[in-house]
Design a protein around this motif. Structure first.
Motif, mmCIF file in Angstrom:
data_model
loop_
_atom_site.group_PDB
_atom_site.id
_atom_site.type_symbol
_atom_site.label_atom_id
_atom_site.label_comp_id
_atom_site.label_asym_id
_atom_site.label_seq_id
_atom_site.Cartn_x
_atom_site.Cartn_y
_atom_site.Cartn_z
ATOM 1 N N MET A 27 4.208 1.452 1.051
ATOM 2 C CA MET A 27 3.546 2.426 0.198
ATOM 3 C C MET A 27 3.212 3.637 1.070
ATOM 4 O O MET A 27 2.230 3.610 1.810
ATOM 5 C CB MET A 27 2.276 1.853 -0.421
ATOM 6 N N PRO A 28 4.033 4.722 1.020
ATOM 7 C CA PRO A 28 3.906 5.830 1.956
ATOM 8 C C PRO A 28 2.837 6.862 1.594
ATOM 9 O O PRO A 28 2.730 7.895 2.245
ATOM 10 C CB PRO A 28 5.295 6.465 1.919
ATOM 11 N N ALA A 47 -8.067 9.766 -9.331
ATOM 12 C CA ALA A 47 -7.506 9.465 -8.011
ATOM 13 C C ALA A 47 -8.389 8.454 -7.296
ATOM 14 O O ALA A 47 -9.617 8.526 -7.360
ATOM 15 C CB ALA A 47 -7.406 10.740 -7.192
ATOM 16 N N GLU A 48 -7.735 7.513 -6.626
ATOM 17 C CA GLU A 48 -8.442 6.499 -5.852
ATOM 18 C C GLU A 48 -7.802 6.406 -4.473
ATOM 19 O O GLU A 48 -6.612 6.093 -4.344
ATOM 20 C CB GLU A 48 -8.321 5.141 -6.548
ATOM 21 N N PRO A 49 -8.568 6.674 -3.398
ATOM 22 C CA PRO A 49 -8.023 6.497 -2.047
ATOM 23 C C PRO A 49 -7.690 5.016 -1.819
ATOM 24 O O PRO A 49 -8.442 4.138 -2.241
ATOM 25 C CB PRO A 49 -9.157 6.944 -1.136
ATOM 26 N N THR A 50 -6.565 4.750 -1.177
ATOM 27 C CA THR A 50 -6.125 3.363 -0.999
ATOM 28 C C THR A 50 -5.838 2.980 0.439
ATOM 29 O O THR A 50 -5.697 1.805 0.742
ATOM 30 C CB THR A 50 -4.836 3.107 -1.799
ATOM 31 N N GLY A 51 -5.685 3.927 1.334
ATOM 32 C CA GLY A 51 -5.154 3.617 2.652
ATOM 33 C C GLY A 51 -3.646 3.481 2.549
ATOM 34 O O GLY A 51 -3.092 3.325 1.455
ATOM 35 N N PHE A 95 -4.450 -6.376 8.976
ATOM 36 C CA PHE A 95 -3.862 -7.194 7.926
ATOM 37 C C PHE A 95 -4.928 -7.494 6.877
ATOM 38 O O PHE A 95 -6.105 -7.664 7.201
ATOM 39 C CB PHE A 95 -3.311 -8.505 8.497
ATOM 40 N N VAL A 96 -4.513 -7.544 5.612
ATOM 41 C CA VAL A 96 -5.399 -7.921 4.515
ATOM 42 C C VAL A 96 -4.695 -8.973 3.671
ATOM 43 O O VAL A 96 -3.478 -9.136 3.747
ATOM 44 C CB VAL A 96 -5.791 -6.695 3.643
ATOM 45 N N GLY A 97 -5.460 -9.680 2.872
ATOM 46 C CA GLY A 97 -4.904 -10.726 2.033
ATOM 47 C C GLY A 97 -5.218 -12.095 2.597
ATOM 48 O O GLY A 97 -6.114 -12.260 3.430
ATOM 49 N N GLN A 98 -4.482 -13.082 2.140
ATOM 50 C CA GLN A 98 -4.653 -14.454 2.618
ATOM 51 C C GLN A 98 -3.280 -15.054 2.871
ATOM 52 O O GLN A 98 -2.489 -15.218 1.931
ATOM 53 C CB GLN A 98 -5.412 -15.288 1.590
ATOM 54 N N LEU A 113 -0.439 -5.025 4.953
ATOM 55 C CA LEU A 113 -0.921 -4.174 6.036
ATOM 56 C C LEU A 113 -1.645 -2.992 5.409
ATOM 57 O O LEU A 113 -1.186 -2.440 4.409
ATOM 58 C CB LEU A 113 0.280 -3.690 6.854
ATOM 59 N N ILE A 114 -2.772 -2.599 5.976
ATOM 60 C CA ILE A 114 -3.460 -1.379 5.571
ATOM 61 C C ILE A 114 -3.731 -0.575 6.837
ATOM 62 O O ILE A 114 -4.021 -1.159 7.886
ATOM 63 C CB ILE A 114 -4.756 -1.666 4.786
ATOM 64 N N ALA A 115 -3.594 0.750 6.740
ATOM 65 C CA ALA A 115 -3.750 1.579 7.930
ATOM 66 C C ALA A 115 -4.360 2.933 7.578
ATOM 67 O O ALA A 115 -4.267 3.400 6.439
ATOM 68 C CB ALA A 115 -2.396 1.796 8.609
#
Length: 121
Positions: A27-28, A47-51, A95-98, A113-115
């Motif tokens: 997701m760029p 609009a919602e910021p997402t990383g 890293f996020v999630g399970q 991945l979130i950055a």
């Protein structure tokens, strides 16, 4: 002609490499925009910021690696697409999630991945 697919390498700034298996979905953009309509037919957007994010499937590793990696944050990530020469860079990532491990084929899903920043070169 554009080329897609082929071999990918995935490495963390900690020096660790993780084997990517299956599709890597990137997701760029770091924003999610939704649209809707009012009762008079006029439209609006929110609009919602997402990383910056990426959905990835990995190959399982040593017994304690996933617990340690899920707790880590602030590392940089590089993913190289060998076939087409593209390089993806994530800065201040986590890293996020399970993680969910399929013991039949060793595939790890449920990890994203979130950055703070993303760049493709």
């Amino acid at each position: 002609m554009k080329n897609f697919g082929g071999e990918m390498t995935f490495g963390l700034s900690t020096g660790e490499s993780i084997v990517v298996r299956g599709a890597a979905e990137i997701m760029p953009s770091n924003i999610n925009i939704e649209g809707n309509a009012n009762q008079d037919g006029s439209i609006y957007r929110t609009a919602e910021p997402t990383g910056y994010r990426a959905n990835l499937t990995f190959e399982d590793m040593d017994a304690d690696d996933w617990g340690r990696l899920m707790r880590a944050s602030g590392f940089n990530v590089t993913m190289n697409e060998t076939f087409n020469g593209a390089q993806h860079l994530w800065t201040e990532a986590a890293f996020v999630g399970q993680p969910s491990i399929n013991r039949v084929n060793g595939e790890v899903s449920g990890v994203s991945l979130i950055a703070r920043a993303y760049r493709k070169i």
